[in-house]
Design a protein around this motif. Structure first.
Motif, PDB file in Angstrom:
ATOM      1  N   ILE A 139     -80.134  28.788 -72.047  1.00 40.04           N
ATOM      2  CA  ILE A 139     -78.936  29.584 -72.331  1.00 40.04           C
ATOM      3  C   ILE A 139     -79.034  30.007 -73.789  1.00 40.04           C
ATOM      4  CG2 ILE A 139     -76.423  29.611 -72.429  1.00 40.04           C
ATOM      5  CD1 ILE A 139     -76.465  27.246 -70.454  1.00 40.04           C
ATOM      6  N   VAL A 140     -78.817  31.286 -74.058  1.00 35.07           N
ATOM      7  CA  VAL A 140     -78.868  31.791 -75.424  1.00 35.07           C
ATOM      8  C   VAL A 140     -77.636  32.640 -75.722  1.00 35.07           C
ATOM      9  CG1 VAL A 140     -81.403  31.781 -75.561  1.00 35.07           C
ATOM     10  CG2 VAL A 140     -80.209  33.855 -74.808  1.00 35.07           C
ATOM     11  N   ALA A 141     -77.339  32.742 -77.009  1.00 37.38           N
ATOM     12  CA  ALA A 141     -76.286  33.645 -77.487  1.00 37.38           C
ATOM     13  C   ALA A 141     -76.737  34.189 -78.830  1.00 37.38           C
ATOM     14  CB  ALA A 141     -74.955  32.913 -77.624  1.00 37.38           C
ATOM     15  N   GLN A 142     -76.050  35.199 -79.284  1.00 34.35           N
ATOM     16  CA  GLN A 142     -76.373  35.801 -80.572  1.00 34.35           C
ATOM     17  C   GLN A 142     -75.739  35.014 -81.706  1.00 34.35           C
ATOM     18  OE1 GLN A 142     -74.533  39.558 -79.574  1.00 34.35           O
ATOM     19  NE2 GLN A 142     -76.520  40.576 -79.662  1.00 34.35           N
ATOM     20  N   ARG A 143     -76.462  34.901 -82.815  1.00 33.08           N
ATOM     21  CA  ARG A 143     -75.911  34.353 -84.054  1.00 33.08           C
ATOM     22  C   ARG A 143     -76.022  35.456 -85.099  1.00 33.08           C
ATOM     23  NH1 ARG A 143     -74.335  29.715 -86.328  1.00 33.08           N
ATOM     24  NH2 ARG A 143     -75.200  28.370 -84.703  1.00 33.08           N
ATOM     25  N   CYS A 144     -74.903  35.760 -85.740  1.00 34.11           N
ATOM     26  CA  CYS A 144     -74.865  36.794 -86.772  1.00 34.11           C
ATOM     27  C   CYS A 144     -75.704  36.345 -87.973  1.00 34.11           C
ATOM     28  CB  CYS A 144     -73.423  37.056 -87.192  1.00 34.11           C
ATOM     29  SG  CYS A 144     -73.278  38.297 -88.507  1.00 34.11           S
ATOM     30  N   ARG A 145     -76.600  37.188 -88.418  1.00 33.16           N
ATOM     31  CA  ARG A 145     -77.421  36.867 -89.594  1.00 33.16           C
ATOM     32  C   ARG A 145     -76.607  36.925 -90.885  1.00 33.16           C
ATOM     33  NH1 ARG A 145     -82.843  40.295 -88.258  1.00 33.16           N
ATOM     34  NH2 ARG A 145     -83.708  38.840 -86.739  1.00 33.16           N
ATOM     35  N   ASP A 146     -75.503  37.666 -90.872  1.00 33.59           N
ATOM     36  CA  ASP A 146     -74.708  37.805 -92.096  1.00 33.59           C
ATOM     37  C   ASP A 146     -73.750  36.645 -92.315  1.00 33.59           C
ATOM     38  OD1 ASP A 146     -75.979  40.213 -92.606  1.00 33.59           O
ATOM     39  OD2 ASP A 146     -74.383  41.437 -91.743  1.00 33.59           O
ATOM     40  N   CYS A 147     -72.999  36.248 -91.270  1.00 32.50           N
ATOM     41  CA  CYS A 147     -71.984  35.208 -91.468  1.00 32.50           C
ATOM     42  C   CYS A 147     -72.256  33.926 -90.685  1.00 32.50           C
ATOM     43  CB  CYS A 147     -70.591  35.748 -91.135  1.00 32.50           C
ATOM     44  SG  CYS A 147     -70.283  35.968 -89.371  1.00 32.50           S
TER      45      CYS A 147
END
Length: 142
Positions: free
Chosen positions: A29-37
């Motif tokens: 299972i994957v999700a996106q992680r924001c590179r900025d915050c």
């Protein structure tokens, strides 16, 4: 004789959600992680809802969570699911801010809010792997 109705399936070639479906095929299972915050975001989006940044990396999530909510469908809202009623869809907390939906696999007793569940990866005849959940038996039930 009536022709069989096929179930609606996700677009696994969609550039935005494709990595999620590819991960399910690998039983992850994957999700996106924001590179900025650093916010883990679900649902998948082109921009971060917290900082409006757009770059993101895909991060593996735990395959265990807790039931946040669930609903039992006793009526099919699509003809392809008519033979499967009743069935339960659960919304599962896997990490803070990420609640993933999936079919709850049948168990010995009704599910409760807060129940611990583990991911099950269900292949389909038409290709994509779907996410389902199975309740972990409580110690007193073992």
């Amino acid at each position: 004789m009536t022709a069989a109705v096929s179930k609606p399936m996700p677009d696994v070639d969609d550039p935005l959600s494709g990595p999620f479906w590819a991960a399910l095929d690998r039983h992850e299972i994957v999700a996106q992680r924001c590179r900025d915050c650093g916010m883990v975001r679900w649902p998948i989006a082109e921009t971060c809802p917290r900082c409006l940044g757009s770059p993101a990396v895909w991060e593996r999530l735990p395959s265990e969570g807790r039931v946040w909510s669930h609903v039992e469908y006793v009526r099919a809202f699509h003809p392809a699911f008519a033979a499967e009623t009743p069935y339960v869809i659960a919304l599962v907390d896997v990490v803070e801010g990420v609640r993933l939906p999936g079919r709850l696999l049948p168990g010995a007793r009704p599910v409760s809010i807060g129940a611990v569940v583990v991911a099950r990866f269900v292949p389909t005849q038409s290709g994509p792997t779907l996410l389902a959940w199975e309740e972990v038996p409580r110690k007193e039930d073992r």
